[in-house]
Write a protein that holds these residues in place. Structure first.
Motif, PDB file in Angstrom:
ATOM      1  N   LEU A 366     -97.932  30.233  24.096  1.00 15.39           N
ATOM      2  CA  LEU A 366     -98.967  31.142  23.481  1.00 15.39           C
ATOM      3  C   LEU A 366     -98.882  32.686  24.228  1.00 15.39           C
ATOM      4  N   GLU A 367     -98.664  32.237  25.169  1.00 14.93           N
ATOM      5  CA  GLU A 367     -98.495  33.734  26.440  1.00 14.93           C
ATOM      6  C   GLU A 367     -97.383  34.588  26.034  1.00 14.93           C
ATOM      7  N   GLU A 368     -96.264  33.741  25.742  1.00 12.34           N
ATOM      8  CA  GLU A 368     -95.124  34.497  25.382  1.00 12.34           C
ATOM      9  C   GLU A 368     -95.315  35.137  24.095  1.00 12.34           C
ATOM     10  N   LEU A 369     -95.958  34.315  23.066  1.00  6.35           N
ATOM     11  CA  LEU A 369     -96.130  35.190  21.916  1.00  6.35           C
ATOM     12  C   LEU A 369     -97.117  36.448  21.853  1.00  6.35           C
ATOM     13  N   VAL A 379     -95.853  41.701  16.416  1.00  7.68           N
ATOM     14  CA  VAL A 379     -97.038  42.269  16.657  1.00  7.68           C
ATOM     15  C   VAL A 379     -98.214  41.305  16.016  1.00  7.68           C
ATOM     16  N   TYR A 380     -98.089  41.200  14.586  1.00  8.71           N
ATOM     17  CA  TYR A 380     -98.821  39.959  14.128  1.00  8.71           C
ATOM     18  C   TYR A 380     -99.181  38.691  14.775  1.00  8.71           C
ATOM     19  N   ALA A 385    -102.002  35.267  18.784  1.00 11.91           N
ATOM     20  CA  ALA A 385    -101.912  34.470  20.065  1.00 11.91           C
ATOM     21  C   ALA A 385    -103.091  35.191  20.843  1.00 11.91           C
ATOM     22  N   ALA A 386    -103.215  36.375  20.749  1.00 11.88           N
ATOM     23  CA  ALA A 386    -104.139  37.091  21.638  1.00 11.88           C
ATOM     24  C   ALA A 386    -105.555  36.498  21.104  1.00 11.88           C
TER      25      ALA A 386
ATOM     26  N   VAL B 306    -100.936  29.289  15.229  1.00  9.92           N
ATOM     27  CA  VAL B 306    -101.246  30.528  15.716  1.00  9.92           C
ATOM     28  C   VAL B 306    -100.234  31.348  14.848  1.00  9.92           C
ATOM     29  N   GLU B 307     -98.770  30.674  14.764  1.00  5.66           N
ATOM     30  CA  GLU B 307     -97.934  31.312  14.034  1.00  5.66           C
ATOM     31  C   GLU B 307     -98.241  31.379  12.587  1.00  5.66           C
ATOM     32  N   GLY B 308     -98.927  30.540  12.044  1.00  2.00           N
ATOM     33  CA  GLY B 308     -99.305  30.412  10.536  1.00  2.00           C
ATOM     34  C   GLY B 308    -100.490  31.640  10.483  1.00  2.00           C
TER      35      GLY B 308
END
Lengths: 431, 397
Positions: A366-369, A379-380, A385-386, B306-308
């Motif tokens: 999550l932090e990496e994303l 960026v999306y 993730a942010a 999250v990716e979704g």
């Protein structure tokens, strides 16, 4: 009946005489009838694969990442020698590299075949069938039969955080007074009186005892013993998440082993509960030496389930196990939706009765994303993730406000962090 | 059944599922396979109704000639499609003045010609005849070269059909007349015997085979030319010579079969090889024990949702939301870095950042306050980079 490659090769070699000499239906029929008769005779001369008895010996338990050896004893009770291949089939995750063994056993003799298991998954691993293919003297054909030879190897969960145990035990001994470092505040339970030596805190001098004795006496304190610790593992859908190398549940188990070992050594009574909608594993009042084996055994075949946790039932199960004040460690996930619908409403009540620590395995991805930049998709991803991190942080704040200690750490860090938090609570006398 | 022998475990016999059980277990699959089979059969049947074939009067594909045949029928011409020489002969016997069309769809053998030769024909039309057919019906036509002109050519002859059709594109073969009195039109694309021949009816050699096809019929003056050539009498026998014609081989003669051509031992060798292959199948087909199956626990990727959501933002072009999420996370980190309370509003943070970095308030506010959303993905990327730069400046002023 089975045939071998030799039989096919022989049939192919017969092409030359058939084509050059025979050239008639009768001759071809004769040649192939002879071939078939040869195959039949070879198969019937093979030792019977049914006239074998089997027995297993070897390891019943192993730990994930270690080896287990299970030996299969084959005894020939038939009249002919059995020569051929034996396949001792195991489930793929049992990690048996060689399942096929050459077999040659005379009548009334025993042969041992060993399978080395390197399991890649915890739980109970059972063998499938033992299949023997016995070949005839010409190795052209043979017979085959399968036998069920039951056995079970229990693969206990791994304990990679064991390496943190010595350092934490050293800290525990410091607290415990076995090291000469007796400062008030290291515990709240009165231990004993002893003579004053230079360097002791003057505040701990017991004046009444000094008056009675001929020397200056100090009081010593030690941490409380015989406190209750209840470790609760959430095995619902959030525990199925892959975090790092394993699932969240694997990391939670590792953390619960370190905490259990530490608390057991500290003289506290450790109970363990794995729960989603029902009790999946339950360890109650194990003996001090039996603690880790019992926990490992109980958790070895607990797997994540894709169901929502039943928070009400979980809290009821906790209350049924600990009546007095205890340290309740909830190993779950700081997943906003799951927590808000589930445990969150019950947390303040639980925190009023017990000291509660909520430990969650954090996903580094999550932090990496969130740190990803570059093109638009990245960026999306980062924005999404942010947002997830922000909700998680809000959740943490909400849980902390309910009077609960929160540990949010990566799979490698969660076990030592939980152990440290336990030591801190113990030092502060909050157990 | 299990027997305990000498205290050494059990012999347990293992039996797999029976055929009936297997059928029952795979009932759904069987139903689906049957449905697929029925559907493909139906589709194949439906497609077989639509014929395809070069110059075939029933074919509706590009190279067929259904359009021309339909036009001729509308003009009152009876079009009879024939694929055998015997059929052609029978047709010509019943309608002696018919026009005979010979299409270049297959070889015409001696015995086929012999069957047709004696019948009386009103008129014969040859489309790009092979030398053998040309020799028989129009020995005066010498095959020339392929014509690939891209310009229309005027008829340039006294053939009535040609003058009606006018200029057209000569695509196909051209012919040269070796006898006086033959009408050569469109630079030799069409030769007509006119009335020069003493025997029987006239012969027309047409080199323009594309003119008869469905795809080309409407272009240039082809329709007029082909109808004029074929519509001279009330009956048209449309012969599509075929390789399957029984008269390809003269009666009494037999074609050498493949068996006569290979040596006799090959067959026996093949038979033995097939038997060897069957043994290979037997050898490889038998497994050493059954396949081991194992239920595995479920594992979900933690960042799946999250990716979704990120993909959802991107598809929905939710740049405003994405920008807000980035701003809020930057704000939260700036608050921690600048030791501001979590409750501090944007203006406070902006002021603190301004004193720390020396940038102007408006510059920072434009970055951090919501409202000015990026209008495209490039803008969003730029905003993310600008926020990173700002954070870096705060960290190392």
């Amino acid at each position: 009946m089975v045939v071998t490659g030799r039989a096919a090769l022989l049939a192919l070699l017969l092409t030359a005489p058939v084509a050059l000499v025979a050239r008639s239906w009768g001759a071809v029929l004769l040649v192939d009838a002879v071939l078939l008769a040869l195959l039949g005779a070879d198969a019937s001369l093979a030792g019977s694969p049914r006239a074998l008895t089997f027995a297993r010996t070897g390891d019943h338990t192993t730990r994930l990442g270690e080896e287990a050896v299970v030996t299969l004893t084959v005894r020939n009770i038939g009249r002919r020698r059995v020569h051929g291949i034996l396949r001792d089939a195991w489930a793929p995750t049992a990690g048996v590299a060689i399942t096929r063994h050459a077999l040659d056993v005379e009548p009334e003799r025993l042969v041992r075949v060993s399978s080395v298991l390197r399991p890649v998954r915890r739980g109970e691993r059972r063998p499938d069938l033992v299949t023997v293919r016995s070949l005839g003297p010409l190795r052209l054909a043979g017979r085959q039969a399968s036998h069920a030879v039951p056995w079970a190897v229990r693969v206990l969960p791994g304990f990679p955080s064991r390496k943190h145990l010595p350092s934490r035990l050293a800290r525990l001994r410091e607290l415990d007074g076995r090291v000469a470092l007796m400062v008030r505040g290291q515990g709240s339970e009165f231990d004993s009186l002893r003579e004053y030596v230079l360097g002791d805190d003057v505040r701990s001098i017991d004046w009444r005892a000094t008056a009675r004795a001929s020397d200056v006496m100090v009081r010593t304190w030690r941490p409380e013993r015989d406190r209750r610790v209840l470790i609760v593992l959430d095995t619902s859908r959030t525990s199925a998440a892959r975090v790092g190398d394993g699932t969240r549940l694997d990391a939670s188990m590792d953390a619960s082993f370190l905490l259990g070992a530490l608390a057991g050594k500290a003289g506290d009574r450790v109970d363990l509960l794995a729960f989603d909608r029902a009790v999946r594993a339950d360890v109650r009042r194990p003996g001090a030496t039996e603690l880790l084996p019992q926990m490992s055994r109980a958790l070895s075949d607990v797997e994540p389930l894709l169901v929502e946790a039943d928070a009400h039932a979980m809290v009821a199960a906790i209350d049924a196990r600990v009546r007095q004040h205890a340290l309740v460690v909830l190993l779950t996930a700081l997943e906003p939706s799951a927590l808000r619908e589930g445990l969150l409403p019950y947390l303040p009540g639980l925190a009023a009765r017990h000291t509660v620590v909520l430990a969650s395995v954090r996903d580094q991805r999550l932090e990496e994303l969130a740190a990803m930049r570059g093109d638009a998709p990245a960026v999306y991803d980062a924005a999404s993730a942010a947002q997830a991190i922000a909700t998680r942080d809000r959740m943490t704040a909400l849980v902390t406000r309910a009077g609960i200690e929160v540990i949010d750490a990566t799979p490698d860090e969660i076990a030592p962090k939980l152990a440290d938090r336990y030591l801190a609570l113990k030092a502060a006398g909050r157990l | 059944m299990s027997v305990d022998v000498a205290g050494l475990g059990d012999i347990a016999s293992i039996s797999g599922p029976t055929l009936r059980q297997r059928m029952r277990a795979n009932r759904g699959l069987l139903v689906i396979m049957t449905l697929v089979l029925v559907l493909t059969t139906l589709v194949a049947l439906a497609q077989s109704q639509q014929k395809a074939g070069f110059l075939d009067p029933d074919a509706t594909d590009k190279s067929g000639s259904r359009a021309l045949a339909t036009l001729l029928r509308a003009q009152g011409v009876t079009v009879i499609r024939e694929t055998t020489a015997a059929g052609v002969a029978a047709d010509l016997r019943t309608s002696p003045d018919a026009t005979l069309l010979i299409a270049p769809t297959g070889p015409v053998s001696d015995s086929m010609l012999a069957a047709v030769r004696d019948e009386r024909v009103g008129h014969t039309v040859l489309i790009e005849p092979d030398p053998f057919v040309a020799q028989e019906f129009a020995p005066w036509a010498e095959s020339g070269r392929r014509s690939g002109s891209t310009d229309e050519v005027a008829p340039g002859c006294a053939f009535a059909v040609a003058t009606r059709a006018g200029a057209l594109l000569p695509v196909g073969t051209t012919y040269t007349a070796t006898r006086a009195g033959i009408l050569s039109c469109w630079n030799g694309s069409v030769l007509d015997s006119g009335t020069v021949l003493d025997s029987g009816g006239g012969v027309t050699v047409v080199g323009l085979s594309p003119a008869f096809t469905n795809s080309e019929l409407a272009s240039s003056g082809y329709a007029s030319m082909t109808m004029g050539v074929l519509g001279r009498s009330s009956t048209l026998v449309w012969w599509l010579p075929s390789i399957a014609d029984p008269l390809q081989v003269a009666p009494g003669e037999e074609q050498p079969s493949i068996q006569d051509l290979v040596p006799s031992w090959v067959g026996w060798a093949l038979l033995q090889v097939v038997i060897a292959m069957l043994l290979v199948i037997w050898w490889r087909g038998r497994r050493l024990g059954r396949v081991v199956v194992e239920p595995l626990p479920v594992v979900v990727r933690a960042t799946e949702s999250v990716e979704g959501r990120a993909r959802l933002y991107r598809r929905g072009r939710a740049r405003g939301r994405a920008a807000d999420a980035l701003r809020i996370s930057t704000l939260a980190r700036l608050q921690t870095r600048l030791s501001l309370p979590r409750t501090a509003d944007v203006a406070t943070v902006v002021a603190a950042v301004a004193t720390r970095t020396g940038r102007t308030d408006t510059d920072i506010a434009a970055l951090l306050s919501p409202g000015s959303d990026p209008t495209d993905d490039v803008g969003l990327t730029r905003l993310a980079n600008a926020l990173d730069a700002l954070e870096n400046e705060v960290r190392h002023p």
